[in-house]
Design a protein around this motif. Sequence first.
Motif, PDB file in Angstrom:
ATOM      1  N   PRO A   1       0.813  -1.217   0.000  1.00  0.00           N
ATOM      2  CA  PRO A   1       0.000   0.000   0.000  1.00  0.00           C
ATOM      3  C   PRO A   1       0.849   1.271   0.000  1.00  0.00           C
ATOM      4  O   PRO A   1       1.984   1.276   0.471  1.00  0.00           O
ATOM      5  N   SER A   2       0.269   2.320  -0.516  1.00  0.00           N
ATOM      6  CA  SER A   2       0.911   3.633  -0.518  1.00  0.00           C
ATOM      7  C   SER A   2       0.579   4.309   0.811  1.00  0.00           C
ATOM      8  O   SER A   2      -0.383   5.052   0.919  1.00  0.00           O
ATOM      9  N   ILE A   3       1.380   4.002   1.811  1.00  0.00           N
ATOM     10  CA  ILE A   3       1.156   4.498   3.169  1.00  0.00           C
ATOM     11  C   ILE A   3       2.405   5.215   3.641  1.00  0.00           C
ATOM     12  O   ILE A   3       3.518   4.775   3.385  1.00  0.00           O
ATOM     13  N   GLU A   4       2.188   6.340   4.323  1.00  0.00           N
ATOM     14  CA  GLU A   4       3.298   7.120   4.871  1.00  0.00           C
ATOM     15  C   GLU A   4       3.741   6.534   6.210  1.00  0.00           C
ATOM     16  O   GLU A   4       2.943   6.362   7.121  1.00  0.00           O
ATOM     17  N   LEU A   5       5.013   6.212   6.286  1.00  0.00           N
ATOM     18  CA  LEU A   5       5.646   5.799   7.527  1.00  0.00           C
ATOM     19  C   LEU A   5       6.643   6.895   7.890  1.00  0.00           C
ATOM     20  O   LEU A   5       6.839   7.837   7.121  1.00  0.00           O
ATOM     21  N   TYR A   6       7.290   6.776   9.028  1.00  0.00           N
ATOM     22  CA  TYR A   6       8.177   7.841   9.493  1.00  0.00           C
ATOM     23  C   TYR A   6       9.518   7.281   9.910  1.00  0.00           C
ATOM     24  O   TYR A   6       9.591   6.242  10.556  1.00  0.00           O
TER      25      TYR A   6
END
Length: 186
Positions: free
Chosen positions: A40-45
Motif C-alpha cells: 500500500p501507498s502508506i506514509e511511515l516515518y
Amino acid sequence: MNIHIHTIVRSHIGKPVSSLLQRFLHCTSVKMVKVGDSLPSIELYEDNPTNKVNLAELAAGKKVILFGVPGAFTPGCSKTHLPGYVSKADELKKQGVGEIICVSVNDPFVMGAWGKDQNASGKVRMLADPSAALAKGLDLTVDIAPLGGTRSKRYSLVAENGKVTQLQVEPDGTGLSCSLADKIKL
C-alpha cells in the motif's frame, strides 16, 4: 461499499443476531495481504515526524524485505527478531535485496533510538507506523493491551517492485518461528 450501520441494524430487526453479525462482518471485512498484492501507498516515518517515507515509493523498482514487530525494545523483538536481520543484512543484500525494513507501531523517535541500540544503521531501516496505518492496511493487527492496544502482528514479507512475493505471518501473531531472517528464501 459504504453502508451505514444503523441501516443494517434496522433491516435486521426481528431477525436472529447472527444474521446481523454476518451482514455487518461481510460489509466491514478486510482481507489479509497475500502473495501477489501490491504494497500500500502508506506514509511511515523515519527518525522524526517530519521525515515521511512512502512505502510504495520506497519499494518501487527493487526487492525489499519488510518485517513487522509488535513493539520496539520488547524482548522477542530486541533479542531475536531485529538482531537476526541486522546480522544477515550484508548476506541478504548480496542476494539482491535493496532495502530491509523494520516496521512497528511506535513513534519515529522510539524506532530511531531502537535502531541505534541495535546497530541497525546502514543495514535495516527503522520505520514507525504510529497510527497502525500499515498494520491495518495489511490486515495484520493484533490487540496487545499491555503494549497499548493495537499493534502489528509479527510477520515478514518479500516484495519485488512493490508486489508481495513471499509472506510469513506468525501463527499466533507474536511468536518467533516463520518470520525470522533465516526463514527468508531469495
